[in-house]
Design an enzyme around this catalytic site. Structure first.
Site, PDB file in Angstrom:
ATOM      1  N   LYS A   9       0.775  -1.178  -0.068  1.00 28.00           N
ATOM      2  CA  LYS A   9      -0.062  -0.103  -0.068  1.00 28.00           C
ATOM      3  C   LYS A   9       0.767   1.347   0.110  1.00 28.00           C
ATOM      4  O   LYS A   9       2.123   1.351   0.246  1.00 28.00           O
ATOM      5  CB  LYS A   9      -0.967   0.151   1.229  1.00 28.00           C
ATOM      6  N   TYR A  49     -11.885  -2.788  -3.939  1.00 26.85           N
ATOM      7  CA  TYR A  49     -12.563  -3.217  -2.533  1.00 26.85           C
ATOM      8  C   TYR A  49     -14.158  -3.139  -2.457  1.00 26.85           C
ATOM      9  O   TYR A  49     -14.834  -2.800  -1.513  1.00 26.85           O
ATOM     10  CB  TYR A  49     -12.139  -2.169  -1.677  1.00 26.85           C
ATOM     11  N   ASN A 112      -1.960   0.062   7.250  1.00 26.93           N
ATOM     12  CA  ASN A 112      -1.555  -1.447   7.431  1.00 26.93           C
ATOM     13  C   ASN A 112      -0.537  -2.006   6.300  1.00 26.93           C
ATOM     14  O   ASN A 112      -0.315  -3.089   6.196  1.00 26.93           O
ATOM     15  CB  ASN A 112      -2.391  -2.229   8.448  1.00 26.93           C
ATOM     16  N   HIS A 115      -1.532  -5.400   1.237  1.00 25.41           N
ATOM     17  CA  HIS A 115      -2.807  -6.155   0.901  1.00 25.41           C
ATOM     18  C   HIS A 115      -2.391  -7.485   0.559  1.00 25.41           C
ATOM     19  O   HIS A 115      -1.649  -7.742  -0.134  1.00 25.41           O
ATOM     20  CB  HIS A 115      -3.719  -5.558   0.026  1.00 25.41           C
ATOM     21  N   GLU A 126      -8.726 -10.474  -8.107  1.00 26.54           N
ATOM     22  CA  GLU A 126      -7.860  -9.412  -8.026  1.00 26.54           C
ATOM     23  C   GLU A 126      -6.809  -9.288  -9.281  1.00 26.54           C
ATOM     24  O   GLU A 126      -6.270  -8.412  -9.716  1.00 26.54           O
ATOM     25  CB  GLU A 126      -7.388  -9.512  -6.694  1.00 26.54           C
TER      26      GLU A 126
END
Ligand code: IDP
Ligand code: MG
Length: 149
Positions: A9, A49, A112, A115, A126
Site C-alpha cells: 500500500k 474493495y 497497515n 494487502h 484481483e
C-alpha cells in the site's frame, strides 16, 4: 500452482518497505509472477474493495489506497493465499504478531502497509483486475530445492 495478489500500500512504498516485503515472500520460497508500481484512481480502488463498499471506513480506505503509488504483485506457490495472510498478519496491527509484516511495521488499520488476497477465488478476481495483461510464466531453477516433488 496457487497464486495470490499481494499489494504494498502507499504507506509501505513511502516508508521504503518494498525491498523488505519482497524479501519475505522470496525467502519463504514463493515465486514472483507479476510486479509493477502503479497509481490507481478512485474508480479502480472502489472496484478492488467493492466487497467493503457498505462499511463505514470505505471512503477512508479508498482515499488511502489512491494517496500514492502501490506495488502490485502476483506470488505463486503451494498454499500461497493462506500462508501469505500469515506472513502479512492480522488486519489490525494491534493484533498482528511480531514477525509478521503488519506486526513489525504498522500501528493502525488505516495504515497497515500491505494487502493480500483472502481466498483463492478473490485472488483470481484481483489478479484479473490488476493484471489484465496477464503475468509472467516461468519456473525458478530453485524449484526442486523448495519443493519435494
Ligand atoms: P485485510 O486487508 O486484512 O484483508 P479487510 O477486512 O479486507 O482486511 O479490509 C481491507 C482494509 O480496510 C484493511 O487492510 C484496512 O486497511 C482497512 N480496514 C479494515 N477494517 C477497518 C476498520 O475497522 N477501520 C479502518 N480501516 C479498516
Ligand atoms: Mg481483505
Amino acid at each position: 500452482m496457487e497464486q495470490s495478489f499481494i499489494m504494498i500500500k502507499p504507506d509501505g512504498v513511502q516508508r521504503g518497505l518494498v525491498g523488505d516485503i519482497i524479501s519475505r515472500f522470496e525467502n519463504k520460497g514463493f515465486s514472483l509472477k507479476g510486479l509493477k508500481l502503479v497509481s490507481v484512481d478512485r474508480a479502480f480502488a472502489e472496484k478492488h474493495y467493492a466487497d467493503l463498499s457498505a462499511r463505514p471506513f470505505f471512503n477512508a480506505l479508498v482515499q488511502y489506497i489512491i494517496s500514492g503509488p502501490v506495488v502490485a504483485m502476483v506470488w505463486e506457490g503451494k498454499s500461497v493465499v493462506a500462508t501469505g495472510r500469515k506472513i502479512i498478519g492480522a488486519t489490525n496491527p494491534s493484533d498482528s504478531a511480531p514477525g509478521t509484516i503488519r506486526g513489525d511495521f504498522a500501528i493502525e488499520m488505516g495504515r497497515n502497509v500491505i494487502h493480500g488476497s483472502d481466498a483463492v477465488e478473490s485472488a483470481a478476481r484481483e489478479i484479473a483486475l490488476w493484471f489484465p495483461e496477464g503475468v509472467v510464466g516461468w519456473t525458478s531453477s530453485l524449484h526442486p530445492w523448495v519443493y519435494e516433488k
